[in-house]
Motif scaffolding. Structure first.
Motif, PDB file in Angstrom:
ATOM      1  N   ARG A   1       0.864  -1.187   0.000  1.00 45.43           N
ATOM      2  CA  ARG A   1       0.000   0.000   0.000  1.00 45.43           C
ATOM      3  C   ARG A   1       0.892   1.225   0.000  1.00 45.43           C
ATOM      4  O   ARG A   1       1.708   1.410   0.917  1.00 45.43           O
ATOM      5  CB  ARG A   1      -0.928   0.007   1.207  1.00 45.43           C
ATOM      6  N   LEU A   2       0.753   2.043  -1.031  1.00 47.91           N
ATOM      7  CA  LEU A   2       1.568   3.246  -1.138  1.00 47.91           C
ATOM      8  C   LEU A   2       1.240   4.198   0.004  1.00 47.91           C
ATOM      9  O   LEU A   2       0.079   4.379   0.371  1.00 47.91           O
ATOM     10  CB  LEU A   2       1.331   3.926  -2.480  1.00 47.91           C
ATOM     11  N   MET A   3       2.279   4.818   0.535  1.00 46.41           N
ATOM     12  CA  MET A   3       2.141   5.694   1.679  1.00 46.41           C
ATOM     13  C   MET A   3       2.833   7.024   1.395  1.00 46.41           C
ATOM     14  O   MET A   3       3.554   7.185   0.411  1.00 46.41           O
ATOM     15  CB  MET A   3       2.768   5.048   2.922  1.00 46.41           C
ATOM     16  N   GLY A   4       2.639   7.981   2.280  1.00 45.79           N
ATOM     17  CA  GLY A   4       3.388   9.233   2.253  1.00 45.79           C
ATOM     18  C   GLY A   4       3.377   9.942   0.920  1.00 45.79           C
ATOM     19  O   GLY A   4       2.317  10.098   0.280  1.00 45.79           O
ATOM     20  N   PRO A   5       4.557  10.383   0.450  1.00 48.71           N
ATOM     21  CA  PRO A   5       4.641  11.139  -0.803  1.00 48.71           C
ATOM     22  C   PRO A   5       4.103  10.387  -2.019  1.00 48.71           C
ATOM     23  O   PRO A   5       3.590  11.011  -2.948  1.00 48.71           O
ATOM     24  CB  PRO A   5       6.138  11.411  -0.945  1.00 48.71           C
ATOM     25  N   ALA A   6       4.205   9.058  -2.012  1.00 52.10           N
ATOM     26  CA  ALA A   6       3.682   8.285  -3.143  1.00 52.10           C
ATOM     27  C   ALA A   6       2.160   8.318  -3.161  1.00 52.10           C
ATOM     28  O   ALA A   6       1.532   8.562  -4.203  1.00 52.10           O
ATOM     29  CB  ALA A   6       4.184   6.851  -3.083  1.00 52.10           C
ATOM     30  N   ALA A   7       1.541   8.095  -2.006  1.00 51.65           N
ATOM     31  CA  ALA A   7       0.082   8.082  -1.928  1.00 51.65           C
ATOM     32  C   ALA A   7      -0.512   9.452  -2.184  1.00 51.65           C
ATOM     33  O   ALA A   7      -1.638   9.565  -2.700  1.00 51.65           O
ATOM     34  CB  ALA A   7      -0.354   7.577  -0.551  1.00 51.65           C
ATOM     35  N   ASP A   8       0.223  10.514  -1.841  1.00 54.00           N
ATOM     36  CA  ASP A   8      -0.284  11.876  -2.013  1.00 54.00           C
ATOM     37  C   ASP A   8      -0.126  12.408  -3.433  1.00 54.00           C
ATOM     38  O   ASP A   8      -0.637  13.481  -3.755  1.00 54.00           O
ATOM     39  CB  ASP A   8       0.434  12.827  -1.043  1.00 54.00           C
ATOM     40  N   SER A   9       0.587  11.677  -4.280  1.00 56.93           N
ATOM     41  CA  SER A   9       0.835  12.129  -5.651  1.00 56.93           C
ATOM     42  C   SER A   9      -0.454  12.238  -6.439  1.00 56.93           C
ATOM     43  O   SER A   9      -1.341  11.381  -6.356  1.00 56.93           O
ATOM     44  CB  SER A   9       1.793  11.163  -6.350  1.00 56.93           C
ATOM     45  N   SER A  10      -0.561  13.276  -7.246  1.00 52.66           N
ATOM     46  CA  SER A  10      -1.729  13.423  -8.109  1.00 52.66           C
ATOM     47  C   SER A  10      -1.805  12.294  -9.135  1.00 52.66           C
ATOM     48  O   SER A  10      -2.891  11.915  -9.575  1.00 52.66           O
ATOM     49  CB  SER A  10      -1.689  14.775  -8.817  1.00 52.66           C
ATOM     50  N   LEU A  11      -0.668  11.731  -9.525  1.00 52.13           N
ATOM     51  CA  LEU A  11      -0.663  10.609 -10.458  1.00 52.13           C
ATOM     52  C   LEU A  11      -1.407   9.415  -9.861  1.00 52.13           C
ATOM     53  O   LEU A  11      -2.193   8.750 -10.541  1.00 52.13           O
ATOM     54  CB  LEU A  11       0.785  10.210 -10.794  1.00 52.13           C
ATOM     55  N   VAL A  12      -1.184   9.147  -8.582  1.00 52.94           N
ATOM     56  CA  VAL A  12      -1.846   8.029  -7.915  1.00 52.94           C
ATOM     57  C   VAL A  12      -3.292   8.365  -7.589  1.00 52.94           C
ATOM     58  O   VAL A  12      -4.205   7.566  -7.826  1.00 52.94           O
ATOM     59  CB  VAL A  12      -1.083   7.635  -6.637  1.00 52.94           C
ATOM     60  N   LYS A  13      -3.516   9.557  -7.063  1.00 55.25           N
ATOM     61  CA  LYS A  13      -4.874   9.947  -6.680  1.00 55.25           C
ATOM     62  C   LYS A  13      -5.816  10.058  -7.865  1.00 55.25           C
ATOM     63  O   LYS A  13      -6.980   9.662  -7.791  1.00 55.25           O
ATOM     64  CB  LYS A  13      -4.830  11.283  -5.936  1.00 55.25           C
ATOM     65  N   GLU A  14      -5.332  10.589  -8.985  1.00 47.97           N
ATOM     66  CA  GLU A  14      -6.203  10.880 -10.115  1.00 47.97           C
ATOM     67  C   GLU A  14      -6.218   9.797 -11.192  1.00 47.97           C
ATOM     68  O   GLU A  14      -7.187   9.685 -11.940  1.00 47.97           O
ATOM     69  CB  GLU A  14      -5.804  12.227 -10.727  1.00 47.97           C
ATOM     70  N   ARG A  15      -5.133   8.985 -11.267  1.00 48.78           N
ATOM     71  CA  ARG A  15      -5.071   7.984 -12.335  1.00 48.78           C
ATOM     72  C   ARG A  15      -4.578   6.614 -11.880  1.00 48.78           C
ATOM     73  O   ARG A  15      -4.528   5.691 -12.695  1.00 48.78           O
ATOM     74  CB  ARG A  15      -4.171   8.480 -13.477  1.00 48.78           C
ATOM     75  N   GLY A  16      -4.204   6.492 -10.635  1.00 50.11           N
ATOM     76  CA  GLY A  16      -3.626   5.232 -10.184  1.00 50.11           C
ATOM     77  C   GLY A  16      -4.370   4.619  -9.017  1.00 50.11           C
ATOM     78  O   GLY A  16      -5.563   4.843  -8.827  1.00 50.11           O
ATOM     79  N   ASP A  17      -3.633   3.840  -8.220  1.00 51.12           N
ATOM     80  CA  ASP A  17      -4.228   3.125  -7.099  1.00 51.12           C
ATOM     81  C   ASP A  17      -3.155   2.935  -6.032  1.00 51.12           C
ATOM     82  O   ASP A  17      -2.027   2.515  -6.335  1.00 51.12           O
ATOM     83  CB  ASP A  17      -4.737   1.760  -7.577  1.00 51.12           C
ATOM     84  N   ARG A  18      -3.497   3.225  -4.789  1.00 41.68           N
ATOM     85  CA  ARG A  18      -2.558   3.025  -3.686  1.00 41.68           C
ATOM     86  C   ARG A  18      -2.286   1.551  -3.443  1.00 41.68           C
ATOM     87  O   ARG A  18      -1.233   1.184  -2.919  1.00 41.68           O
ATOM     88  CB  ARG A  18      -3.104   3.649  -2.399  1.00 41.68           C
ATOM     89  N   ASN A  19      -3.240   0.694  -3.782  1.00 38.54           N
ATOM     90  CA  ASN A  19      -3.109  -0.739  -3.522  1.00 38.54           C
ATOM     91  C   ASN A  19      -2.433  -1.424  -4.704  1.00 38.54           C
ATOM     92  O   ASN A  19      -2.944  -1.403  -5.822  1.00 38.54           O
ATOM     93  CB  ASN A  19      -4.486  -1.353  -3.270  1.00 38.54           C
ATOM     94  N   GLN A  20      -1.289  -2.039  -4.445  1.00 38.60           N
ATOM     95  CA  GLN A  20      -0.482  -2.649  -5.487  1.00 38.60           C
ATOM     96  C   GLN A  20      -0.331  -4.150  -5.195  1.00 38.60           C
ATOM     97  O   GLN A  20       0.202  -4.538  -4.148  1.00 38.60           O
ATOM     98  CB  GLN A  20       0.892  -1.994  -5.546  1.00 38.60           C
ATOM     99  N   TRP A  21      -0.766  -4.988  -6.136  1.00 40.09           N
ATOM    100  CA  TRP A  21      -0.684  -6.435  -5.992  1.00 40.09           C
ATOM    101  C   TRP A  21       0.288  -7.015  -7.017  1.00 40.09           C
ATOM    102  O   TRP A  21       0.402  -6.499  -8.136  1.00 40.09           O
ATOM    103  CB  TRP A  21      -2.045  -7.076  -6.197  1.00 40.09           C
ATOM    104  N   THR A  22       0.959  -8.084  -6.639  1.00 46.03           N
ATOM    105  CA  THR A  22       1.827  -8.813  -7.552  1.00 46.03           C
ATOM    106  C   THR A  22       1.610 -10.306  -7.340  1.00 46.03           C
ATOM    107  O   THR A  22       1.563 -10.774  -6.197  1.00 46.03           O
ATOM    108  CB  THR A  22       3.312  -8.482  -7.308  1.00 46.03           C
ATOM    109  N   PHE A  23       1.472 -11.057  -8.443  1.00 49.87           N
ATOM    110  CA  PHE A  23       1.320 -12.510  -8.400  1.00 49.87           C
ATOM    111  C   PHE A  23       2.313 -13.103  -9.388  1.00 49.87           C
ATOM    112  O   PHE A  23       2.512 -12.555 -10.477  1.00 49.87           O
ATOM    113  CB  PHE A  23      -0.093 -12.939  -8.792  1.00 49.87           C
ATOM    114  N   GLY A  24       2.939 -14.222  -9.026  1.00 51.62           N
ATOM    115  CA  GLY A  24       3.878 -14.772  -9.974  1.00 51.62           C
ATOM    116  C   GLY A  24       4.415 -16.146  -9.620  1.00 51.62           C
ATOM    117  O   GLY A  24       4.077 -16.736  -8.589  1.00 51.62           O
ATOM    118  N   VAL A  25       5.264 -16.655 -10.511  1.00 49.48           N
ATOM    119  CA  VAL A  25       5.981 -17.914 -10.324  1.00 49.48           C
ATOM    120  C   VAL A  25       7.439 -17.666 -10.680  1.00 49.48           C
ATOM    121  O   VAL A  25       7.760 -16.782 -11.483  1.00 49.48           O
ATOM    122  CB  VAL A  25       5.402 -19.035 -11.213  1.00 49.48           C
TER     123      VAL A  25
END
Length: 265
Positions: free
Chosen positions: A231-255
């Protein structure tokens, strides 16, 4: 499919700093070494802070002098050259290659992030027999001019002699120069992209959890499935890029799969 990943910046630095001219018996470089190579296929956000997901791939590389068998390794470990390895404490150089981030789709109007890398050091230890803690501190090269610090703890348990489960918390910090490259929006970019202007400082980047199931296929070969949440926090979460076009919640799945080679210098 996008190919992203890491290349051995730290390996090159470590070998260059070693006394190659005295590579004979008794020098630091002589002795038994291991090289672990592998690959990961994963589904993750199309950019850091993005809300769309895509398939990508990355290599796994680790190099060090043979010592006591490592009790635990993680796919989150960046390329490592261990200079100290006694089984309970491991430390050395680490590096990461960063591919460019192009200005398209949600990033249209933003300055691209150039390809480059990060180089620094790592330290890991075992506060308990079933728990490993690891920290990395890296400085950007070309892609950004900031610092990034990653800290993780993983508990691990062997269900059978060949199958292991593991998982634990993760936390990342970064300096203002890093956040400016990936999350900042200056006046020119704001006008071109339609995003709100944003000038970040430094601080906490993200917190999260990760887990994996690892299978020792043969003595030198392993395979695993994993998932990570941050979960993005601080300066990353406050970014207009995340707030207006992105998502604070980041998932990764893989092998992933790795193979270890032993050799003598």
């Amino acid at each position: 499919m996008r190919i992203v990943g890491t290349i051995p910046l730290a390996v090159a630095m470590g070998l260059l700093s070693a006394p190659v001219a005295q590579a004979g018996e008794g020098s630091w470089i002589s002795g038994d070494w291991y090289l672990t190579l592998g690959a990961t296929a994963l589904v993750a956000p199309n950019f850091e802070g993005g809300k769309k997901y895509m398939l990508s791939a990355q290599p796994i590389i680790s190099l060090g002098k043979v010592g006591p068998e490592a009790r635990f390794t993680s796919r989150n470990d960046n390329i490592s050259l261990a200079l100290i390895d006694d089984g309970s404490v491991r430390a050395g150089l680490t590096g990461k290659f960063i591919f460019s981030r192009e200005s398209k789709d949600e990033l249209k109007g933003l300055d691209p992030v150039r390809w480059g890398g990060e180089a620094g050091g790592f330290f890991e230890f075992y506060p308990l027999d079933w728990l490993r803690a690891r920290a990395e501190l890296r400085h950007g090269i070309r892609a950004h001019n900031g610092f990034v610090a990653d800290i993780a703890a993983d508990a691990f348990y062997d269900i059978t002699p060949t199958v292991r489960i593991s998982g634990g918390p993760r936390v990342s910090f970064a300096s203002s120069d890093y956040f400016d490259a990936y999350y900042g929006v200056n006046a020119k970019e704001a006008a071109a992209s339609g995003l709100s202007e944003y000038h970040p400082g430094g601080g906490l980047k993200s917190t999260g959890l990760g887990g994996a199931i690892t299978w020792k296929v043969t003595e030198p070969m392993t395979a695993s499935v994993f998932t990570e949440y941050s979960r993005l926090m601080g300066p990353a979460a406050d970014s207009s890029l995340v707030k207006e076009r992105g998502d604070r919640n980041q998932w990764t799945f893989g092998v992933s799969t790795t193979y270890r080679f032993n050799f003598t210098m």
